[in-house]
Write an enzyme that holds these catalytic residues in place. Structure first.
Site, PDB file in Angstrom:
ATOM      1  N   ALA A   1       0.817  -1.227   0.000  1.00  8.38           N
ATOM      2  CA  ALA A   1       0.000   0.000   0.000  1.00  8.38           C
ATOM      3  C   ALA A   1       0.848   1.274   0.000  1.00  8.38           C
ATOM      4  CB  ALA A   1      -0.943   0.009   1.205  1.00  8.38           C
TER       5      ALA A   1
ATOM      6  N   CYS B   1      17.456   0.372  -0.635  1.00  4.31           N
ATOM      7  CA  CYS B   1      17.718  -0.650   0.374  1.00  4.31           C
ATOM      8  C   CYS B   1      19.206  -0.833   0.583  1.00  4.31           C
ATOM      9  CB  CYS B   1      17.119  -1.974  -0.046  1.00  4.31           C
ATOM     10  SG  CYS B   1      15.532  -1.805  -0.835  1.00  4.31           S
TER      11      CYS B   1
END
Ligand SMILES: *Cc1c(COP(=O)(O)O)cnc(C)c1O
Length: 389
Positions: free
Chosen positions: A205, A333
């Site tokens: 989401a 990341c």
């Protein structure tokens, strides 16, 4: 004490801001309607369950699933990817082969590496210089006993959109389950779980202007091949026993609203972002002739993505020299590490080229003025370095 204004946010692949309309939809479920959707003895629980049911239906519809029961709520795409890959493997207990690609997100690559350590033959397919997986290469590696093929719908670094419909069709022919990590694709490109032949689909989401900490895995329930998944988490038997744990009702309501808004505005927003992205690229190319190298397919890519390498630029200094804009180099990341992006290396970029790269992720809040600032920031950062020979 005065503080410098925050830089302009151009990192929408890392996350997106919560849309105000989504927050509005969530608030009642954080305040008075706080019930546990699994409580079946009182109105607090019934109300929460009804909100989850409604959200599940709207999400199923938005993702093109066959039925709301195919939606398994998770904490996000990382968990969905792990559940899909390790869940299939744990339910099977064999050592069946797995096919994926070198440019996948770490939340697909790492579970695949874990399966390789457990004795599964895992094929990490190379990509072409534009970052695309060749469906013919998938076909070559497919065997009747292949456990799963996992190819992302759109890449989080270079925005490349993979030919997943073709790959899904090849898998269907052989009766092999097809999983796609669609965290970047949902709400940005046209996609439908059933229509596109996707057996397992991961969504997050917070990549679509919804809240962090929620997502889903779509698990096809009918048809062939039959999918069997072992849960990764045991407990109260929520989500059809596939994912136990009290549902975050407010986050799920927000997820549904965020997805609806993305889909309603998708076509117009895609056109707008493509225009801004093209302007950004063209202006960088004009200002730095011959020194801007596009990473990834120029056509088959997300409308808001631009990933470029700069020739004659010291990549270790580039981000530090950039002010005024929030972007990333390589993947967010791994950007804390001095490592060049494995995705860019997979395209055939050199270590220096991979390091001297920027990922721009344009989104809902991006304006033409932001593009002006981005161009100026990059030119300033490049000028600060010794001019290339
Ligand atoms: C962001 C992202 C994920 C991880 O999603 P989370 O919901 O943050 O766990 C996985 N895959 C891709 C392609 C992503 O962009």
């Amino acid at each position: 004490m005065s503080r410098r204004p925050d830089p302009i946010y151009l990192d929408h692949h890392a996350t997106t801001p919560l849309d105000e309309r989504v927050l509005e939809a969530m608030l009642p479920w954080l305040r008075e309607s706080f019930g546990n959707a699994a409580s079946q003895t009182h109105v607090y629980g019934w109300r929460a369950a009804a909100a989850v049911d409604s959200a599940r239906e709207r999400i199923a519809e938005g993702l093109g699933a066959r039925d709301p029961s195919e939606i398994v709520f998770t904490s996000g795409a990382t968990e969905s990817n792990n559940l899909a890959l390790l869940g299939l493997a744990d339910a099977d207990r064999g050592r069946r082969p797995v096919v994926t690609a070198v440019t996948e997100h770490p939340s697909v690559l790492d579970p695949c590496r874990a399966l390789a350590r457990r004795g599964h033959p895992v094929e990490f397919l190379e990509v072409d210089p534009l970052g695309r997986v060749d469906p013919a290469a998938v076909a070559e590696r497919l065997q009747a006993e292949t456990l799963v093929v996992s190819i992302m719908a759109a890449n989080n670094e270079i925005g490349v959109v993979q030919p997943i419909r073709e790959i899904a069709a090849l898998c269907a022919e052989r009766g092999v389950p097809f999983h796609t990590d669609a965290a970047q694709a949902v709400g940005r490109i046209d996609l439908g779980a059933a229509r596109d032949g996707i057996d397992l689909l991961s969504v997050s989401a917070h990549k679509l202007y919804g809240p962090k900490g929620v997502g889903c895995l779509v698990v096809r329930k009918t048809g062939r091949p039959r999918l069997r998944l072992e849960p990764r988490q045991y407990g109260g038997g929520h989500e059809g026993g596939l994912r136990s744990g009290t549902l975050p009702v407010a986050a799920i309501v927000g997820f549904a609203r965020a997805l609806e808004l993305c889909l309603a505005e998708r076509a117009a927003e895609a056109g707008r972002l493509r225009g801004l992205r093209t302007a950004l690229f063209d202006r960088l190319c004009q200002a730095l002739p011959g020194r801007v190298l596009l990473n990834g397919d120029p056509e088959a890519r997300l409308p808001g993505n631009l990933n470029v390498s700069f020739a004659g630029v010291d990549g270790d200094r580039l981000l530090a020299d950039l002010s005024g804009i929030a972007v990333s180099s390589g993947s967010a990341c791994s950007s804390a590490l001095p490592e060049p992006s494995p995705v860019l290396l997979a395209l055939g970029r050199t270590t220096a080229q991979a390091k001297a790269s920027l990922r721009f992720g344009l989104g809902r809040g991006t304006t033409p003025q932001h593009v002006d600032v981005a161009v100026a920031s990059v030119l300033e950062a490049v000028a600060r370095q010794a001019p290339a020979a």
